[in-house]
Scaffold this active site. Sequence first.
Site, mmCIF file in Angstrom:
data_model
loop_
_atom_site.group_PDB
_atom_site.id
_atom_site.type_symbol
_atom_site.label_atom_id
_atom_site.label_comp_id
_atom_site.label_asym_id
_atom_site.label_seq_id
_atom_site.Cartn_x
_atom_site.Cartn_y
_atom_site.Cartn_z
ATOM 1 N N THR A 170 0.805 -1.221 0.000
ATOM 2 C CA THR A 170 0.000 0.000 0.000
ATOM 3 C C THR A 170 0.843 1.279 0.000
ATOM 4 O OG1 THR A 170 -0.148 -0.008 2.423
ATOM 5 C CG2 THR A 170 -1.930 -1.136 1.219
ATOM 6 N N TRP A 171 2.124 1.152 -0.299
ATOM 7 C CA TRP A 171 2.955 2.362 -0.315
ATOM 8 C C TRP A 171 2.504 3.288 -1.448
ATOM 9 C CZ3 TRP A 171 5.577 5.867 1.870
ATOM 10 C CH2 TRP A 171 6.456 6.692 1.153
ATOM 11 N N ASP A 188 -0.247 -5.307 3.202
ATOM 12 C CA ASP A 188 0.890 -4.716 3.899
ATOM 13 C C ASP A 188 0.739 -3.203 3.968
ATOM 14 O OD1 ASP A 188 3.825 -4.984 4.869
ATOM 15 O OD2 ASP A 188 3.893 -3.390 3.377
ATOM 16 N N TYR A 248 3.061 5.355 6.253
ATOM 17 C CA TYR A 248 2.439 5.574 4.939
ATOM 18 C C TYR A 248 1.289 6.582 5.080
ATOM 19 C CZ TYR A 248 4.750 1.125 3.583
ATOM 20 O OH TYR A 248 5.642 0.105 3.339
ATOM 21 N N TYR A 291 9.472 -7.163 -0.331
ATOM 22 C CA TYR A 291 8.912 -5.875 -0.784
ATOM 23 C C TYR A 291 9.619 -5.412 -2.053
ATOM 24 C CZ TYR A 291 12.474 -2.805 1.622
ATOM 25 O OH TYR A 291 13.602 -2.150 2.051
ATOM 26 N N LEU A 324 8.236 -6.123 -7.597
ATOM 27 C CA LEU A 324 8.177 -5.867 -9.047
ATOM 28 C C LEU A 324 9.298 -4.926 -9.472
ATOM 29 C CD1 LEU A 324 4.314 -5.186 -9.331
ATOM 30 C CD2 LEU A 324 5.519 -7.363 -9.615
HETATM 31 N N1 LIG Z 1 9.274 -2.659 4.680
HETATM 32 C C1 LIG Z 1 9.744 -1.703 3.930
HETATM 33 O O1 LIG Z 1 10.699 -0.994 4.270
HETATM 34 C C2 LIG Z 1 9.126 -1.484 2.582
HETATM 35 C C3 LIG Z 1 9.791 -0.686 1.626
HETATM 36 C C4 LIG Z 1 9.192 -0.539 0.372
HETATM 37 C C5 LIG Z 1 7.965 -1.139 0.102
HETATM 38 N N2 LIG Z 1 7.333 -1.872 1.079
HETATM 39 C C6 LIG Z 1 6.019 -2.520 0.827
HETATM 40 O O2 LIG Z 1 6.119 -3.315 -0.352
HETATM 41 C C7 LIG Z 1 5.100 -2.943 -1.271
HETATM 42 C C8 LIG Z 1 5.571 -3.159 -2.693
HETATM 43 O O3 LIG Z 1 6.682 -2.348 -2.988
HETATM 44 P P1 LIG Z 1 6.581 -1.053 -3.916
HETATM 45 O O4 LIG Z 1 5.175 -0.590 -3.940
HETATM 46 O O5 LIG Z 1 7.582 -0.069 -3.460
HETATM 47 O O6 LIG Z 1 7.075 -1.579 -5.343
HETATM 48 P P2 LIG Z 1 6.585 -2.722 -6.370
HETATM 49 O O7 LIG Z 1 5.456 -3.504 -5.842
HETATM 50 O O8 LIG Z 1 7.819 -3.431 -6.802
HETATM 51 O O9 LIG Z 1 6.108 -1.855 -7.603
HETATM 52 C C9 LIG Z 1 4.979 -1.019 -7.541
HETATM 53 C C10 LIG Z 1 4.868 -0.253 -8.850
HETATM 54 O O10 LIG Z 1 4.713 -1.173 -9.939
HETATM 55 C C11 LIG Z 1 3.616 -0.742 -10.739
HETATM 56 N N3 LIG Z 1 2.978 -1.952 -11.267
HETATM 57 C C12 LIG Z 1 2.215 -2.838 -10.594
HETATM 58 N N4 LIG Z 1 1.795 -3.829 -11.400
HETATM 59 C C13 LIG Z 1 2.288 -3.555 -12.629
HETATM 60 C C14 LIG Z 1 2.152 -4.198 -13.884
HETATM 61 N N5 LIG Z 1 1.421 -5.306 -14.016
HETATM 62 N N6 LIG Z 1 2.812 -3.643 -14.949
HETATM 63 C C15 LIG Z 1 3.530 -2.507 -14.818
HETATM 64 N N7 LIG Z 1 3.671 -1.839 -13.632
HETATM 65 C C16 LIG Z 1 3.050 -2.357 -12.563
HETATM 66 C C17 LIG Z 1 2.703 0.027 -9.809
HETATM 67 O O11 LIG Z 1 1.961 1.005 -10.491
HETATM 68 P P3 LIG Z 1 0.327 0.959 -10.536
HETATM 69 O O12 LIG Z 1 -0.179 1.243 -9.150
HETATM 70 O O13 LIG Z 1 0.008 2.026 -11.519
HETATM 71 O O14 LIG Z 1 -0.049 -0.410 -11.019
HETATM 72 C C18 LIG Z 1 3.711 0.698 -8.867
HETATM 73 O O15 LIG Z 1 4.154 1.915 -9.414
HETATM 74 C C19 LIG Z 1 4.820 -1.470 -0.909
HETATM 75 O O16 LIG Z 1 3.616 -1.008 -1.464
HETATM 76 C C20 LIG Z 1 4.871 -1.538 0.590
HETATM 77 O O17 LIG Z 1 3.647 -2.052 1.106
HETATM 78 C C21 LIG Z 1 7.903 -2.068 2.295
#
Ligand SMILES: NC(=O)c1ccc[n+]([C@@H]2O[C@H](COP(=O)([O-])OP(=O)(O)OC[C@H]3O[C@@H](n4cnc5c(N)ncnc54)[C@H](OP(=O)(O)O)[C@@H]3O)[C@@H](O)[C@H]2O)c1
Length: 235
Positions: free
Chosen positions: A10-11, A44, A49, A188, A191
């Site tokens: 949900t970031w 998550d 956030y 995390y 993608l």
């Molecule tokens: N514990 C920590 O320190 C930490 C740090 C970073 C992240 N996190 C958690 O991990 C989660 C996931 O990481 P993240 O959000 O940073 O990165 P991610 O999941 O690797 O990538 C998210 C991005 O990918 C795009 N996307 C999703 N599906 C896609 C598809 N089928 N084709 C093309 N682009 C696509 C999304 O855009 P759209 O929304 O436009 O689809 C978004 O911009 C976070 O939301 C958070 O909850 C935790």
Amino acid sequence: MEIGRIGFGTWGIGGGYWKADYTKDKEEIEAMKYWLSKGIRTIDTAEMYGGGHTEELVGEAIKREVRDDVFIISKVWSNHLHYEDLIKSGKASAKRVGTFLDLYLIHWPNDQVPLCESIRALETLVESGIARHIGVSNFDVPHLREALSCTRKYEIFANEIKYNYFYREPEKDIIPFCEENKIKVIAYEPLEKGAAARVGLKEALSYIMKRTVPIPKSSNKAHIDEIVNAVSGHS
Ligand SMILES: NC(=O)c1ccc[n+]([C@@H]2O[C@H](COP(=O)([O-])OP(=O)(O)OC[C@H]3O[C@@H](n4cnc5c(N)ncnc54)[C@H](OP(=O)(O)O)[C@@H]3O)[C@@H](O)[C@H]2O)c1
């Protein structure tokens, strides 16, 4: 319910780093409900956030769900790791989500605060019904060893770390250590911020799902469909 084979992140939903954004609430709630309707029921989030607003939106999205059919993860920020602060943060997160947390994590280690003090607070939150499981995020092996030495009543359930098809560094030591100690690994940025779509989501996600639970983020229904199709048979 136990943690799923895959969840969603949900970031960026409802704001960013300690700052709320209320302009897209309706669409973001819809997107989260869409994930849930597709059977992806591990969510998550974190107090940081949107400065808590993201947790409020998660609360809205799950309002009509049977509580035991969702698994909610939240995290305490690294400036709230003293005992009283952590208790306060845990209670506030549960209140914003509107229910207890299935898993409550220390978001980042903070060497200024004795880790055992924070773990003691996490254990108190389990005893008082605010959290079901406790864990950590962004912990390396030395931090994990210390965390394990601090627990008294409850296990370290999970370590949430950056891991994806392109970034495999954790395979060297963190993932093996977690496996040896029965700590689940939550991946995390699974993608690599969308770049994984270039190699094929099926390949990219299947690869990391062998050893971890990925939590991709998307607010776009077409993207959510692509992810769900890529992992069908896995979740
Ligand atoms: N514990 C920590 O320190 C930490 C740090 C970073 C992240 N996190 C958690 O991990 C989660 C996931 O990481 P993240 O959000 O940073 O990165 P991610 O999941 O690797 O990538 C998210 C991005 O990918 C795009 N996307 C999703 N599906 C896609 C598809 N089928 N084709 C093309 N682009 C696509 C999304 O855009 P759209 O929304 O436009 O689809 C978004 O911009 C976070 O939301 C958070 O909850 C935790």
